[in-house]
Design a protein around this motif. Sequence first.
Motif, PDB file in Angstrom:
ATOM      1  N   ALA A 180       0.837  -1.206   0.000  1.00  0.00           N
ATOM      2  CA  ALA A 180       0.000   0.000   0.000  1.00  0.00           C
ATOM      3  C   ALA A 180       0.869   1.252   0.000  1.00  0.00           C
ATOM      4  O   ALA A 180       2.048   1.211   0.370  1.00  0.00           O
ATOM      5  N   ARG A 181       0.277   2.367  -0.434  1.00  0.00           N
ATOM      6  CA  ARG A 181       0.972   3.644  -0.472  1.00  0.00           C
ATOM      7  C   ARG A 181       0.163   4.697   0.262  1.00  0.00           C
ATOM      8  O   ARG A 181      -1.057   4.688   0.221  1.00  0.00           O
ATOM      9  N   ALA A 182       0.880   5.601   0.922  1.00  0.00           N
ATOM     10  CA  ALA A 182       0.247   6.762   1.539  1.00  0.00           C
ATOM     11  C   ALA A 182       0.706   8.001   0.783  1.00  0.00           C
ATOM     12  O   ALA A 182       1.910   8.222   0.622  1.00  0.00           O
ATOM     13  N   LYS A 183      -0.250   8.812   0.319  1.00  0.00           N
ATOM     14  CA  LYS A 183       0.063   9.988  -0.476  1.00  0.00           C
ATOM     15  C   LYS A 183      -0.327  11.258   0.260  1.00  0.00           C
ATOM     16  O   LYS A 183      -1.204  11.254   1.128  1.00  0.00           O
ATOM     17  N   CYS A 184       0.341  12.342  -0.105  1.00  0.00           N
ATOM     18  CA  CYS A 184       0.043  13.640   0.480  1.00  0.00           C
ATOM     19  C   CYS A 184      -1.378  14.054   0.117  1.00  0.00           C
ATOM     20  O   CYS A 184      -1.804  13.938  -1.045  1.00  0.00           O
ATOM     21  N   ALA A 185      -2.113  14.555   1.108  1.00  0.00           N
ATOM     22  CA  ALA A 185      -3.496  14.952   0.877  1.00  0.00           C
ATOM     23  C   ALA A 185      -3.598  16.203   0.015  1.00  0.00           C
ATOM     24  O   ALA A 185      -4.641  16.464  -0.591  1.00  0.00           O
ATOM     25  N   ARG A 186      -2.517  16.988  -0.060  1.00  0.00           N
ATOM     26  CA  ARG A 186      -2.565  18.230  -0.828  1.00  0.00           C
ATOM     27  C   ARG A 186      -2.040  18.059  -2.254  1.00  0.00           C
ATOM     28  O   ARG A 186      -2.706  18.444  -3.210  1.00  0.00           O
ATOM     29  N   CYS A 187      -0.850  17.480  -2.402  1.00  0.00           N
ATOM     30  CA  CYS A 187      -0.216  17.441  -3.734  1.00  0.00           C
ATOM     31  C   CYS A 187      -0.092  16.046  -4.323  1.00  0.00           C
ATOM     32  O   CYS A 187       0.311  15.899  -5.477  1.00  0.00           O
ATOM     33  N   GLY A 188      -0.412  15.018  -3.545  1.00  0.00           N
ATOM     34  CA  GLY A 188      -0.372  13.666  -4.074  1.00  0.00           C
ATOM     35  C   GLY A 188       0.984  12.994  -4.059  1.00  0.00           C
ATOM     36  O   GLY A 188       1.131  11.880  -4.581  1.00  0.00           O
ATOM     37  N   THR A 189       2.002  13.622  -3.494  1.00  0.00           N
ATOM     38  CA  THR A 189       3.333  13.012  -3.413  1.00  0.00           C
ATOM     39  C   THR A 189       3.292  11.765  -2.529  1.00  0.00           C
ATOM     40  O   THR A 189       2.660  11.767  -1.474  1.00  0.00           O
ATOM     41  N   VAL A 190       3.952  10.703  -2.958  1.00  0.00           N
ATOM     42  CA  VAL A 190       3.998   9.470  -2.171  1.00  0.00           C
ATOM     43  C   VAL A 190       4.837   9.702  -0.921  1.00  0.00           C
ATOM     44  O   VAL A 190       6.004  10.099  -1.003  1.00  0.00           O
ATOM     45  N   LEU A 191       4.248   9.442   0.243  1.00  0.00           N
ATOM     46  CA  LEU A 191       4.939   9.646   1.517  1.00  0.00           C
ATOM     47  C   LEU A 191       5.497   8.349   2.083  1.00  0.00           C
ATOM     48  O   LEU A 191       6.609   8.314   2.606  1.00  0.00           O
ATOM     49  N   THR A 235      13.135   3.804  -7.182  1.00  0.00           N
ATOM     50  CA  THR A 235      11.690   3.600  -7.140  1.00  0.00           C
ATOM     51  C   THR A 235      11.291   2.744  -5.942  1.00  0.00           C
ATOM     52  O   THR A 235      10.252   2.979  -5.310  1.00  0.00           O
ATOM     53  N   LEU A 236      12.100   1.754  -5.625  1.00  0.00           N
ATOM     54  CA  LEU A 236      11.778   0.848  -4.525  1.00  0.00           C
ATOM     55  C   LEU A 236      12.017   1.471  -3.152  1.00  0.00           C
ATOM     56  O   LEU A 236      11.453   1.017  -2.164  1.00  0.00           O
ATOM     57  N   MET A 237      12.853   2.499  -3.088  1.00  0.00           N
ATOM     58  CA  MET A 237      13.214   3.082  -1.798  1.00  0.00           C
ATOM     59  C   MET A 237      12.086   3.910  -1.205  1.00  0.00           C
ATOM     60  O   MET A 237      11.541   4.790  -1.855  1.00  0.00           O
ATOM     61  N   CYS A 238      11.713   3.585   0.028  1.00  0.00           N
ATOM     62  CA  CYS A 238      10.842   4.460   0.820  1.00  0.00           C
ATOM     63  C   CYS A 238      11.742   5.112   1.866  1.00  0.00           C
ATOM     64  O   CYS A 238      12.128   4.465   2.852  1.00  0.00           O
TER      65      CYS A 238
END
Length: 209
Positions: A30-41, A193-196
Amino acid sequence: MASLPVDLEDLIVCSKCDLLHRKATLSVAARAKCARCGTVLLVSRPRAIGQVLALALTAAVLMTVVVFTPFLQLQSGQFVSRASVFDTVMTFSEGIMLPLSFAVAVSIVVLPLTRLLALIYAFLPLFFGRSALPYAKVSFALAERLRPWAMAEIFMVGVAVALVKLSSLATLSVGPAFWSFAAIVLVVALKDTLMCRYSLWSLLDRAGA
């Protein structure tokens, strides 16, 4: 009305717009994205550290192939010339062109390799369940700071342009270093790409770095 106390460890700042978020527990993939700009957090990839290390080690080995094996071969009539990346750097190593030689060596070899080795130093012990090495956080921070300056993909674009322009003047063939360099560009892109990054920083914190 008094605000509730917030643990700073539970907050995440968006790297693009600086909006604060509360850290959430994610299911696998799963991914969590910024609520304002959509950047993957955040990205939940339990095996990501092993994948990142494998790709970093692969790219580091390929870099040794790039430096010392033929990159391009040029043939015009009886004239044949082969050049490696090392030969290219040394071509401009005298006189007024010395700064150019230094810039080429740093941008396409030294910085990319330093970034790969910094990642390996920071996370290899953690992969085997050991404590982090001294200055592991500094090493990871260095790898992140060097990211915009490691210009392997820019070098490949320049090579592609040169191949197009020279193809009408001589017969060109690519060597193992060319394919190794192309593989490095793809491997590094996949690794990034794989790095969080938030998860990796948290992992270093838990390992006592």
